[in-house]
Design an enzyme around this catalytic site. Sequence first.
Site: not given
Lengths: 415, 230
Positions: A160, A191, A341
């Site tokens: 990620d 994120h 996600s």
Amino acid sequence: MMRIWLLAAALCVLGPWAAVRAETQPPTQVLVMLRAAAPHLRAADGYAVGYTASPDENARMHTAREIAQHYGLHIVDSWPMPALGLDCFVMRLAPGMSASDVTQQLAQDARVESAEPRQAFHTLAKDDPLYALQPVAKPWHLAELHAVASGRHVTIAEVDSGVDTSNPDLTGQVLEQRNFVDDGDYRAELHGTEVAGIIVAREGNGVGIAGVAPQAQLLALRACWQLAQGSAASACDSFTLAKALQYALEKHVQIINLSLTGPDDRLLQRLLDAALAQRVAVVVAVDDSAADGGFPASYKGVLAVAGERSPAQARDVLLAPAEDIPTTQPGARWNLVNGSSFAAAEVSGLVALLHELSPDITLTQLHDALHARTALGLVSMRPKTIDACAAVAQVSQRCICDCAATHASLGEPRR
Amino acid sequence: MFRIVVAVLVALLAVQARAQVTGSATFVSDYRFRGTSLSDDRPAAQLAFDADWPSTGWYAGGMMSNVRLDSSHAAQLLGYAGYVRRLNADLSWEGGVRYTRFTGGESYAYAEAYTGLTFRQLVGRIYYAPNYFNAGYATWYAELNDSIALSGKWYAFAHAGYLRRAGDVAEYHVSRFRSDVRAGIGLTLQPWDIQLSWTTAHGAPDVALGYPSAAGTSRNAWVFSVAYAW
């Protein structure tokens, strides 16, 4: 000062758009794979130079230079991929060259094992944290599950953007941080930090949230980069992702979390094959905007996860909460997040619990445990929200939580 | 045997698939082979080349080094060819032959077959030479080599070997076994590779194993090497 705020606001708005735009641009680089011989005796072994070196790397660099010169390319980077027995060279196209034409020509070259365009990927967060708080722990009975399993001795690779371990919920929860984006320092980003919190946030520390698998070991592999300050939208590409996957395989992780999507990619497919062959559970977020869920969610063998309200209709897709999920952010901050996600991150955590309860679990057994069954024992023909208690019961052969429903779904008499 | 190795090399060169070829030049403060100095405890220079045909699994190579045998200067010529097969991402198997000879009055020529397994960085091999250093008896040699990456471009490596000779050793009144150990650190600065290691040997003396090394060489030594690859 006003200009700076305007610029920041513009970046927030344009961030996600920029990620998608990158994927619609023609690739300007290609990935060229050269075969690497397995380690073997060399002329100087047992003589002057040591027992370590792999001088054949030089040989492949020679070959790569010859190839680059022949096709008018420029070598930008390279990375060994021992999981596939390859070295991957990144070569930049000259202006006016077509990536597809060049890869077709390279594919005919006996020196080249394979070649493909360097493709763009992006993460799957919706940058819209404006919903009421709704703890994700509730529907999965996390407190009861944690009484028997919390992810101990399970290693998860989170591929990620960067993870910020200064958040109190993540301090001490990340085993290793690695940067595969560039040669610079590891960076803390939104994120990656949000996904990490859902998986391994510290439990019972009086602040923030509890991760689904708070005692799992997390490898925070930075293969994506945040596009704008304050926005979780992040971009990746097939080379950075391949490097991170290769590292995850070297570390013999049990689970790989991929909360991202992009186009079909042969190199990544091969690395996923290598992972699946090693019985690594690959948990991938589904892209609702793609008919087939996007790649790698559409790839056979991975655990594709969509949000509960996702239009995904594929039979094998797992559904998990994807809205209003509280999670960690860089610094001592928390916020609500939305997107597949984070549904994938929840499932990665749950898979860690199942792995702790059954370390030798096969991917087929894992798949069966996670996919909801009807009371008649038949596999549902439509996607269904994961029943964490039923999955744990199926793996551990005992009821931990929500026992009435669990026995019904397993078709077993209540004990 | 030399003809066989040459024939294999020629056959490999004829294979259509392109070879990956590399060469290296090495300066070493003491040329140690299985714990024995072949340079009379003095520096040596070496040239080596390796060729791989990764799509087939075949490989071959050669090395040339200056040596000091029987108190006189000479050169060593070495050729090898083998086959390696990857069993999975971490494990591979190999087998091959190696031929060595020296210039000068005595060639000490001998051939050796080997097989081995590599698991990640850990390498184990067994060698069999029917006429070790042309001394008239066979030897078995087993070795384990390992290395580990340290911070940055540094690494550490270690080697342990165990040699057993056949034939009668009564005339020497010594053991037929010999062990050697080597450990050190290295620094990779592509295309340079620098190593410092310590090596020691225990057991049978050089003369009982057919080594043509000069009399009085030490059993323990610090070895410094600098290699340049291209």
